[in-house]
Design a protein around this motif. Structure first.
Motif, PDB file in Angstrom:
ATOM      1  N   UNK A 114       0.777  12.552 -12.901  1.00  0.00           N
ATOM      2  CA  UNK A 114       0.519  13.886 -12.840  1.00  0.00           C
ATOM      3  C   UNK A 114       1.456  14.379 -12.238  1.00  0.00           C
ATOM      4  N   UNK A 115       2.243  14.075 -11.370  1.00  0.00           N
ATOM      5  CA  UNK A 115       3.484  14.329 -10.342  1.00  0.00           C
ATOM      6  C   UNK A 115       4.843  12.824 -10.544  1.00  0.00           C
TER       7      UNK A 115
ATOM      8  N   UNK B 217       0.092   3.930  -2.642  1.00  0.00           N
ATOM      9  CA  UNK B 217       0.035   5.213  -2.133  1.00  0.00           C
ATOM     10  C   UNK B 217       1.425   6.852  -2.609  1.00  0.00           C
ATOM     11  N   UNK B 218       3.280   5.895  -2.274  1.00  0.00           N
ATOM     12  CA  UNK B 218       3.848   7.314  -2.511  1.00  0.00           C
ATOM     13  C   UNK B 218       3.298   7.547  -3.729  1.00  0.00           C
ATOM     14  N   UNK B 219       3.039   6.784  -5.099  1.00  0.00           N
ATOM     15  CA  UNK B 219       3.189   7.217  -6.361  1.00  0.00           C
ATOM     16  C   UNK B 219       2.115   7.586  -6.853  1.00  0.00           C
ATOM     17  N   UNK B 220       1.067   7.060  -6.420  1.00  0.00           N
ATOM     18  CA  UNK B 220      -0.631   7.120  -6.612  1.00  0.00           C
ATOM     19  C   UNK B 220      -1.374   7.942  -5.943  1.00  0.00           C
ATOM     20  N   UNK B 221      -0.876   8.853  -4.730  1.00  0.00           N
ATOM     21  CA  UNK B 221      -1.942   9.245  -4.068  1.00  0.00           C
ATOM     22  C   UNK B 221      -2.673   8.553  -2.591  1.00  0.00           C
ATOM     23  N   UNK B 222      -3.245   7.577  -2.851  1.00  0.00           N
ATOM     24  CA  UNK B 222      -3.826   6.559  -2.407  1.00  0.00           C
ATOM     25  C   UNK B 222      -3.899   5.096  -2.934  1.00  0.00           C
ATOM     26  N   UNK B 223      -4.202   4.428  -1.884  1.00  0.00           N
ATOM     27  CA  UNK B 223      -3.677   2.550  -2.050  1.00  0.00           C
ATOM     28  C   UNK B 223      -5.162   1.740  -2.904  1.00  0.00           C
ATOM     29  N   UNK B 224      -6.280   2.394  -2.952  1.00  0.00           N
ATOM     30  CA  UNK B 224      -7.310   2.271  -3.614  1.00  0.00           C
ATOM     31  C   UNK B 224      -7.813   3.273  -4.578  1.00  0.00           C
ATOM     32  N   UNK B 225      -8.502   3.002  -5.438  1.00  0.00           N
ATOM     33  CA  UNK B 225      -8.005   4.519  -6.921  1.00  0.00           C
ATOM     34  C   UNK B 225      -7.486   5.607  -6.660  1.00  0.00           C
ATOM     35  N   UNK B 226      -6.083   5.223  -6.997  1.00  0.00           N
ATOM     36  CA  UNK B 226      -4.925   6.207  -6.978  1.00  0.00           C
ATOM     37  C   UNK B 226      -5.670   7.661  -8.450  1.00  0.00           C
ATOM     38  N   UNK B 227      -4.809   8.741  -7.432  1.00  0.00           N
ATOM     39  CA  UNK B 227      -5.092   9.871  -8.407  1.00  0.00           C
ATOM     40  C   UNK B 227      -4.136  10.162  -9.240  1.00  0.00           C
ATOM     41  N   UNK B 228      -2.769   9.496  -9.086  1.00  0.00           N
ATOM     42  CA  UNK B 228      -1.722  10.905  -9.937  1.00  0.00           C
ATOM     43  C   UNK B 228      -1.434   9.869 -10.997  1.00  0.00           C
TER      44      UNK B 228
ATOM     45  N   UNK C 153       0.587  -0.886   0.072  1.00  0.00           N
ATOM     46  CA  UNK C 153       0.072   0.261   0.019  1.00  0.00           C
ATOM     47  C   UNK C 153       1.153   1.161  -0.148  1.00  0.00           C
TER      48      UNK C 153
ATOM     49  N   UNK D 278      -0.556  16.629  -5.746  1.00  0.00           N
ATOM     50  CA  UNK D 278      -0.006  15.360  -6.977  1.00  0.00           C
ATOM     51  C   UNK D 278      -0.198  16.521  -8.232  1.00  0.00           C
TER      52      UNK D 278
ATOM     53  N   UNK E  14      -2.772  17.747  -9.543  1.00  0.00           N
ATOM     54  CA  UNK E  14      -3.907  18.248 -10.787  1.00  0.00           C
ATOM     55  C   UNK E  14      -5.297  18.854 -10.339  1.00  0.00           C
TER      56      UNK E  14
ATOM     57  N   UNK F  39      -5.823  15.506  -1.865  1.00  0.00           N
ATOM     58  CA  UNK F  39      -5.033  14.548  -2.783  1.00  0.00           C
ATOM     59  C   UNK F  39      -4.172  15.027  -4.084  1.00  0.00           C
TER      60      UNK F  39
END
Lengths: 465, 272
Positions: free
Chosen positions: A173-174, A155-166, A151, B210, B212, B206
């Motif tokens: 995005x970053x 979380x670090x790469x995607x922002x959160x573990x479920x439905x990442x935002x990144x 997780x 990041x 966006x 969030x």
């Protein structure tokens, strides 16, 4: 619920537990012969393929992640690959490495969740992880720790573990700095021992005898264990030493929904044959490309060597694993590999100049497939010249595996019946274990929905069961 | 100093039920993602019904019920009433249970056409023409937003239940969380379209963190002025159609309700 005559009985298991999503099971046994085993998925339809139409080409990664809370990264990665393919963009270098790192995080957390929280209780005689934790607290705590590490990667790469935002088309995005990844590496190094201990622990389980006779389908990629890309590769049950591949764009010509006679079930078939995707298929197709550590752990845990085609970097020995109960062992080995692979990617990381490459819209059709923890996940999108989605096709692993799971069930229940297992509770336990062996993701496969309809012989039409 | 009377055996633990309707399982999974707290929660609450996690499904009544998923089939209509009848406190978790979820995109479409698009034999599929929140069918004690919900907010709801108080879930917008996090505003600084000003806090801002724009996965905040935001979205390059899609995704029904009502306080905040 059981209905029986002296020679026939129908057993319905209204809700399978410790699986993702909602499904029921329907068994028909006549004169001691299991005539039918049917997974009845009652997960409600959610119409993703319909409402994706008209959305912008940038939207499928976020939208399709909502198909499944357990493998959202798999959806995001297959969607990105398919749209990028339609737009003629290939993502490489460090951005591709970061995608693989993100996917390793999902493999670690999803496979660990399945091993410790959902599947291990079967082998050790518990109803759930809470019962398991009373008897084996250290093992459960280790599992939770490993899952948390997975997780943490997502979380670090995607922002959160479920439905990442990144995640976005073309990359992220970053992108993280090298310094941001360092604490993750510390954590992953600690997880190496946990992952190895998990393989040892699982290797000590008692595995019932069983063999599935489905063809294997997994992605293959030169030089590496395929996760986020690759070419569909088939190993037929009756030709274990032959590998066939086909271009991804032909996926729907090979893997097709088929109507099963006298049933409402729609099953995917691979060239008209029953097939299985997931850990066992990956081990057979790409196992020889695992790391030396993962292979050593596999050997130590009794999995032996994977089949290694001579001349393809393999040893020329080894064999596929066809016992579905042992899939938990392959999963544990894959977790160890994913931890190592994540460390390797972080060790070689240099921040890319830009967090994404542009993916300008154009008219076309694109295909994308990646290895979700539970198997090959295929997406196809058609775009118009404004980049609007005009058609979407999603083929999740569980829908592909459904036929093989049902055949497994038939065989496992038959051998149970042959041993004299008659009780509803006993058969239910057998069935649930057989299904869990495949870590099915039922929310994913809901658009292959099949209703629990009992057909009366000769009546010709469906009646509510 | 201890006597059996001074420290009586703890009363039976409150019983927890977790139920699923149309959803992706992600909000239930958030409970399993509380790795540090999971065994502690199990010590405080008896997990009586949680099909995704346990084969031991005990019948109700339950003291606390978490409901994931929207009401989207004829069978759901009966089941949600039975679940409510078995629940002392019913909390909806996530955008599906609270606002109909992403599958509410069907609500303004031709569901028969959708069926024919997805299924070879649409006549076998039982579905409602709409996907609706749980609160449209039974009383709900508290609604926890998010697609998916936030782990910290879920723990707050469980803690508040155990302590017998109301959950301290702020009703303000993502902008508050974004400022607190020290982010540079993506709209002001980069002209990135962002739904942060009208979206319910909970994710910790969030998306802006990041780089966006917020895409509204927690649904509308308690007080929003959606009409004031729309010109800003146009300024930042979104067409009328883009804005429509932006608002109509994971909480389509909830944002649609705000659009109809105009600026002001949005619908009920559960027990608040």
């Amino acid at each position: 619920m059981t209905e029986s005559t002296p020679r026939s009985r129908t057993l319905r298991i209204p809700a399978l537990t410790r699986v993702e999503g909602e499904t029921a099971l329907h068994l028909r046994i006549h004169d001691g012969t299991v005539l039918e085993t049917r997974l009845a998925i009652y997960e409600p339809p959610r119409f993703f393929e319909a409402f994706l139409r008209g959305r912008a080409h940038t939207e499928p990664p976020d939208l399709t992640s909502r198909i499944c809370g357990i493998c959202p990264v798999a959806y995001q990665m297959s969607a990105c690959r398919a749209v990028e393919d339609a737009c003629g963009v290939a993502v490489g270098g460090q951005l591709a490495a970061l995608r693989r790192l993100l996917y390793c995080g999902e493999w670690i957390e999803s496979q660990t969740l399945h091993i410790h929280l959902l599947h291990a209780p079967d082998f050790l005689g518990h109803d759930d992880v809470i019962g398991l934790s009373r008897a084996h607290r250290g093992h459960v705590e280790r599992g939770l720790r490993l899952k948390q590490t997975g997780n943490a990667v997502v979380e670090l790469l995607g922002g959160r573990a479920i439905h990442p935002v990144n995640v976005r088309l073309g990359g992220f995005h970053r992108t993280p700095t090298a310094a941001e990844l360092r604490p993750l590496a510390v954590r992953l190094r600690g997880a190496l021992d946990d992952a190895w201990d998990t393989v040892r622990w699982v290797g000590g389980f008692d595995f019932p005898d069983a063999e599935c006779d489905a063809d294997f389908l997994a992605l293959a990629e030169a030089g590496t264990y395929a996760i986020e890309s690759g070419v569909p590769t088939v190993i037929r049950y009756d030709e274990p030493f032959t590998r066939r591949t086909f271009p991804l764009r032909d996926f729907c010509d090979h893997v097709a929904e088929a109507q099963v006679p006298h049933s409402t079930a729609l099953h995917s078939r691979l060239d008209g044959r029953r097939h299985l995707t997931g850990s066992l298929a990956r081990w057979a197709v790409s196992g020889h490309l695992l790391s030396p550590t993962a292979l050593e752990a596999a050997r130590e845990a009794g999995l032996g060597d994977p089949p290694a085609p001579p001349g393809a970097g393999g040893t020329g020995r080894g064999s596929a694993c066809r016992n579905p109960y042992r899939s938990i062992l392959v999963r544990a080995v894959e977790v160890l590999y994913a931890v190592e692979e994540a460390l390797r990617i972080i060790g070689a990381y240099e921040p890319p100049p830009h967090p994404y490459v542009e993916v300008p819209a154009r008219a076309g059709t694109g295909h994308g497939a990646t290895e979700a923890p539970r198997g090959l996940l295929y997406h196809r999108y058609a775009l118009d010249d404004g980049g609007r989605v005009t058609d979407a096709r999603l083929v999740p692993p569980t829908a592909q595996n459904q036929g093989a799971i049902e055949e497994d069930l038939r065989r496992i229940v038959q051998s149970g019946v042959d041993r004299g297992e008659e009780s509803e509770a006993g058969l239910t336990r057998l069935c649930e274990r057989a299904v869990r062996n495949h870590d099915p993701c039922i929310s994913c496969s809901a658009h292959f929905l099949e209703l629990d309809i009992e057909r009366t012989p000769g009546s010709g039409g469906p009646a509510e069961g | 100093m201890t006597t059996p009377d001074a420290h009586p055996q703890p009363a039976a633990r409150p019983r927890l039920g977790v139920f699923k309707f149309a959803s992706c399982d992600g909000c239930q999974l958030t409970l399993l993602d509380c790795e540090d707290e999971l065994l502690g929660i199990a010590a405080e609450l008896e997990i009586a019904h949680f099909a995704e996690a346990s084969s031991d499904a005990a019948p109700g009544p339950y003291d606390l019920v978490l409901v994931e998923g929207s009401i989207s089939t004829p069978e759901h209509l009966d089941r949600i009433r039975r679940v409510r009848a078995d629940s002392r406190h019913l909390v909806t978790i996530g955008a599906c249970a609270t606002a109909g979820g992403v599958q509410a995109l069907r609500n303004h479409a031709d569901v028969d056409e959708y069926l024919a698009t997805v299924y070879a034999r649409p006549d076998y599929i039982a579905t409602l023409a709409t996907s609706t929140p749980v609160s449209a069918h039974v009383p709900v004690d508290f609604e926890l937003r998010g697609c998916p919900i936030d782990r910290g907010q879920l723990l707050e709801v469980i803690t508040a239940f155990l302590a017998g108080r109301r959950p301290g879930i702020p009703n303000h917008s993502v902008c508050f969380a974004c400022k607190r996090r020290g982010n540079v505003c993506v709209t002001v600084a980069h002209g990135t379209p962002c739904l942060g000003p009208v979206t319910h806090a909970g994710c910790g801002a969030l998306c802006p963190t990041y780089g966006r724009g917020c895409y509204g996965c927690f649904g509308p905040a308690g007080t929003t002025n959606l009409p004031a935001l729309v010109p800003l979205l146009h300024r930042d390059g979104m067409s009328e159609e883009d804005v429509g899609r932006f608002l109509h995704t994971f909480n389509t029904a909830a944002f649609a309700a705000v659009e109809e009502q105009g600026p002001g306080v949005t619908g009920a905040e559960g027990a608040e």
